[in-house]
Enzyme design. Sequence first.
Site, PDB file in Angstrom:
ATOM      1  N   HIS A 113       0.834  -1.200   0.000  1.00 45.34           N
ATOM      2  CA  HIS A 113       0.000   0.000   0.000  1.00 45.34           C
ATOM      3  C   HIS A 113       0.868   1.250   0.000  1.00 45.34           C
ATOM      4  CE1 HIS A 113      -3.312   2.712   1.385  1.00 45.34           C
ATOM      5  NE2 HIS A 113      -2.303   3.309   1.998  1.00 45.34           N
ATOM      6  N   GLU A 114       1.854   1.281   0.877  1.00 48.83           N
ATOM      7  CA  GLU A 114       2.721   2.469   0.964  1.00 48.83           C
ATOM      8  C   GLU A 114       3.534   2.654  -0.312  1.00 48.83           C
ATOM      9  OE1 GLU A 114       2.220   4.578   3.150  1.00 48.83           O
ATOM     10  OE2 GLU A 114       0.962   3.312   4.408  1.00 48.83           O
ATOM     11  N   HIS A 143       1.564   4.529  -2.859  1.00 50.20           N
ATOM     12  CA  HIS A 143       1.662   5.983  -2.736  1.00 50.20           C
ATOM     13  C   HIS A 143       2.948   6.502  -3.373  1.00 50.20           C
ATOM     14  CE1 HIS A 143      -1.910   6.613  -0.418  1.00 50.20           C
ATOM     15  NE2 HIS A 143      -1.492   5.913   0.624  1.00 50.20           N
ATOM     16  N   GLU A 161      -6.249   6.833  -1.361  1.00 48.34           N
ATOM     17  CA  GLU A 161      -6.140   5.683  -0.469  1.00 48.34           C
ATOM     18  C   GLU A 161      -6.672   4.424  -1.154  1.00 48.34           C
ATOM     19  OE1 GLU A 161      -4.670   5.274   2.533  1.00 48.34           O
ATOM     20  OE2 GLU A 161      -3.922   7.304   2.199  1.00 48.34           O
TER      21      GLU A 161
END
Length: 279
Positions: free
Chosen positions: A128-129, A132, A203
């Site tokens: 997930h990070e 980003h 997100e």
Amino acid sequence: MSNFKTFLLMGVITFILMFIGQLLGGTNGVYIALIFAGFTNFISYWYSDKIVLSMYNAKPVNENSDVYRIVKNLTERASLPMPKVYIINESQPNAFATGRNPNNAAVAVTTGLLNILDDNELAGVIGHELGHVKHRDILIGTVAATLAASIAFLSNMAKWAAIFGGNRDRDDEGGSPLALIGVAIFAPIAAMLVQMCISRTREYKADAFGGQICGNPMYLANALRKLEQGVKYNSMDVNPATENMFIISPLYGDKLASLFSTHPSTKDRIAKLEAMARR
């Protein structure tokens, strides 16, 4: 479309900053606000990673650690440069990424996160990070947070200007005390709403990316369940301006902060990941 929406929202938040400048100092106030916005964005672009990592006393992890190994494997799978990896000594399970671009990125995890997740779930969070990082969400979120913090600062100035009669004799150049009071109350709320809109769609996008590169979207879904419970029962001293950076809002216990959360509901995020897994 999401990039256009982000650009539009960034324009809105800059307009709010300029509007406060107009009320505080007329035309000169607008120029001052623009200079202030330019300065804060410059600082955000070049130093946001160092500022945030220092704020949470993050320490580099050992290259022989499991978390470093997982980050390295996922960056290779995602065709990304290896980011710096940090650990934060906090009981709340959480994580964030920072840095102005993929070549200058950092991923930070808390000790609380490492204590409750298995390797698969940790891979989902790291994925997930890295989403980003891949989509350059970090810079956008940091700039939005900096502008929101600037608006909060100027709104506080507007409050004191109203209390002590600022611009009372210069209504043609600035704002009346009533207008200044209105700005002091509503401008920070408007800035938070814009920041929330910028963050939420990104997100979901990072969840989808993380669910893909970790090997199974359910790894991330299971991690989010644990993180939500962990955040609920473990408080963390967090600057609200950095809330958008974390994978789960660290301000769970703050009802007002939850109302203006920069994150979609965890239930909705998990539902999307479950649907992704079924496909």
